[in-house]
Design a protein around this motif. Sequence first.
Motif, PDB file in Angstrom:
ATOM      1  N   ILE A 135       0.877  -1.167   0.000  1.00 25.71           N
ATOM      2  CA  ILE A 135       0.000   0.000   0.000  1.00 25.71           C
ATOM      3  C   ILE A 135       0.918   1.222   0.000  1.00 25.71           C
ATOM      4  N   HIS A 136       0.834   1.992  -1.064  1.00 26.66           N
ATOM      5  CA  HIS A 136       1.690   3.170  -1.242  1.00 26.66           C
ATOM      6  C   HIS A 136       0.916   4.401  -0.759  1.00 26.66           C
ATOM      7  N   THR A 137       1.479   5.126   0.183  1.00 22.55           N
ATOM      8  CA  THR A 137       0.843   6.356   0.663  1.00 22.55           C
ATOM      9  C   THR A 137       1.881   7.468   0.659  1.00 22.55           C
ATOM     10  N   VAL A 138       1.425   8.663   0.340  1.00 26.24           N
ATOM     11  CA  VAL A 138       2.330   9.808   0.226  1.00 26.24           C
ATOM     12  C   VAL A 138       2.191  10.680   1.467  1.00 26.24           C
ATOM     13  N   GLY A 139       3.240  10.675   2.275  1.00 25.84           N
ATOM     14  CA  GLY A 139       3.249  11.479   3.483  1.00 25.84           C
ATOM     15  C   GLY A 139       3.583  12.931   3.185  1.00 25.84           C
ATOM     16  N   PRO A 140       3.231  13.814   4.112  1.00 23.60           N
ATOM     17  CA  PRO A 140       3.516  15.234   3.918  1.00 23.60           C
ATOM     18  C   PRO A 140       4.971  15.573   4.216  1.00 23.60           C
ATOM     19  N   VAL A 141       5.475  16.554   3.493  1.00 25.83           N
ATOM     20  CA  VAL A 141       6.780  17.139   3.801  1.00 25.83           C
ATOM     21  C   VAL A 141       6.536  18.156   4.918  1.00 25.83           C
ATOM     22  N   TRP A 142       7.363  18.110   5.967  1.00 25.86           N
ATOM     23  CA  TRP A 142       7.193  19.017   7.103  1.00 25.86           C
ATOM     24  C   TRP A 142       7.697  20.407   6.737  1.00 25.86           C
ATOM     25  N   ASN A 143       6.783  21.379   6.815  1.00 24.19           N
ATOM     26  CA  ASN A 143       7.128  22.778   6.570  1.00 24.19           C
ATOM     27  C   ASN A 143       6.729  23.646   7.745  1.00 24.19           C
ATOM     28  N   GLY A 144       6.419  23.024   8.890  1.00 24.70           N
ATOM     29  CA  GLY A 144       6.070  23.774  10.084  1.00 24.70           C
ATOM     30  C   GLY A 144       4.608  24.167  10.182  1.00 24.70           C
ATOM     31  N   HIS A 145       3.768  23.683   9.262  1.00 25.37           N
ATOM     32  CA  HIS A 145       2.316  23.945   9.315  1.00 25.37           C
ATOM     33  C   HIS A 145       1.677  22.765  10.052  1.00 25.37           C
ATOM     34  N   GLU A 146       1.817  22.770  11.367  1.00 22.64           N
ATOM     35  CA  GLU A 146       1.510  21.580  12.160  1.00 22.64           C
ATOM     36  C   GLU A 146       0.101  21.042  11.939  1.00 22.64           C
ATOM     37  N   LYS A 172      -2.158  21.466   9.408  1.00 20.95           N
ATOM     38  CA  LYS A 172      -2.378  20.960   8.050  1.00 20.95           C
ATOM     39  C   LYS A 172      -1.600  19.666   7.805  1.00 20.95           C
ATOM     40  N   GLU A 173      -0.318  19.668   8.178  1.00 19.74           N
ATOM     41  CA  GLU A 173       0.522  18.499   7.901  1.00 19.74           C
ATOM     42  C   GLU A 173       0.157  17.314   8.792  1.00 19.74           C
ATOM     43  N   SER A 174      -0.325  17.578   9.998  1.00 17.72           N
ATOM     44  CA  SER A 174      -0.774  16.493  10.880  1.00 17.72           C
ATOM     45  C   SER A 174      -2.013  15.810  10.309  1.00 17.72           C
ATOM     46  N   ILE A 175      -2.925  16.595   9.757  1.00 17.08           N
ATOM     47  CA  ILE A 175      -4.131  16.025   9.136  1.00 17.08           C
ATOM     48  C   ILE A 175      -3.738  15.151   7.944  1.00 17.08           C
ATOM     49  N   LEU A 176      -2.816  15.642   7.128  1.00 17.05           N
ATOM     50  CA  LEU A 176      -2.371  14.864   5.962  1.00 17.05           C
ATOM     51  C   LEU A 176      -1.708  13.556   6.392  1.00 17.05           C
ATOM     52  N   LEU A 177      -0.893  13.606   7.446  1.00 17.74           N
ATOM     53  CA  LEU A 177      -0.249  12.376   7.922  1.00 17.74           C
ATOM     54  C   LEU A 177      -1.294  11.413   8.493  1.00 17.74           C
ATOM     55  N   ALA A 178      -2.252  11.917   9.243  1.00 15.59           N
ATOM     56  CA  ALA A 178      -3.326  11.068   9.766  1.00 15.59           C
ATOM     57  C   ALA A 178      -4.076  10.401   8.609  1.00 15.59           C
ATOM     58  N   ASN A 179      -4.293  11.150   7.522  1.00 15.48           N
ATOM     59  CA  ASN A 179      -4.961  10.585   6.346  1.00 15.48           C
ATOM     60  C   ASN A 179      -4.167   9.428   5.747  1.00 15.48           C
ATOM     61  N   TYR A 228      11.496  13.744   4.693  1.00 18.23           N
ATOM     62  CA  TYR A 228      10.367  14.692   4.745  1.00 18.23           C
ATOM     63  C   TYR A 228      10.324  15.464   6.069  1.00 18.23           C
ATOM     64  N   ARG A 229      11.218  15.096   7.020  1.00 17.02           N
ATOM     65  CA  ARG A 229      11.502  15.855   8.240  1.00 17.02           C
ATOM     66  C   ARG A 229      10.311  16.073   9.189  1.00 17.02           C
ATOM     67  N   PHE A 230       9.292  15.227   9.131  1.00 20.07           N
ATOM     68  CA  PHE A 230       8.169  15.362  10.073  1.00 20.07           C
ATOM     69  C   PHE A 230       8.715  15.039  11.467  1.00 20.07           C
ATOM     70  N   PRO A 231       8.416  15.855  12.481  1.00 23.19           N
ATOM     71  CA  PRO A 231       8.923  15.566  13.834  1.00 23.19           C
ATOM     72  C   PRO A 231       8.512  14.157  14.288  1.00 23.19           C
ATOM     73  N   LYS A 232       9.496  13.369  14.695  1.00 18.84           N
ATOM     74  CA  LYS A 232       9.261  11.955  14.981  1.00 18.84           C
ATOM     75  C   LYS A 232       8.257  11.722  16.104  1.00 18.84           C
TER      76      LYS A 232
END
Length: 169
Positions: free
Chosen positions: A77-88, A90-97, A124-128
């Motif tokens: 299953i291929h999923t595209v995670g967000p690149v971390w740009n500090g928009h916590e 928005k990017e958290s919602i995308l990662l949850a998706n 993609y540097r998302f905070p671990k």
Amino acid sequence: MKIELIKGDITKIQADAIVNAANSSLLGGGGVDGAIHRVGGSQILEECVAIKNRQGKCKTGEAVVTNAGNLPAKYVIHTVGPVWNGHEEKESILLANCYHNSLNLAESLGVKTIAFPNISTGVYRFPKELAGKIAVDEVRKFHSDSIDKVIFVCFDDENENIYKDLLQL
């Protein structure tokens, strides 16, 4: 659902489905994505090309499925995670998706076991810590009639320790 934690290489995990932290082109890259394409073989790439030709790029947070080629799984299953740009938010919602859509797709395939890497925490540097919390929360709130076990596969000690704390292991 049982949740398991393993430190190791996701390409060696015995599961019905493994999740690939893909890029939007679906054509392979570095990290987990590159390893899955290398070990899985050309069959995965051929199916990814067909998906891309049919629908275009895979959007961030979405998920698509291919067979697993030479991997010890049935599906990737291929999923595209967000690149971390500090928009916590928005990017958290995308990662949850990513987790939610991967689990939905696995459910539709009748998958019993699914293995996840630490999506977006490499290049993609998302905070671990935040990524781990999102992953665990999404898995815990997902109710499935077919999925018996979710395996979090950590590549490094730092992620493994974060997941141990989150899962209270």
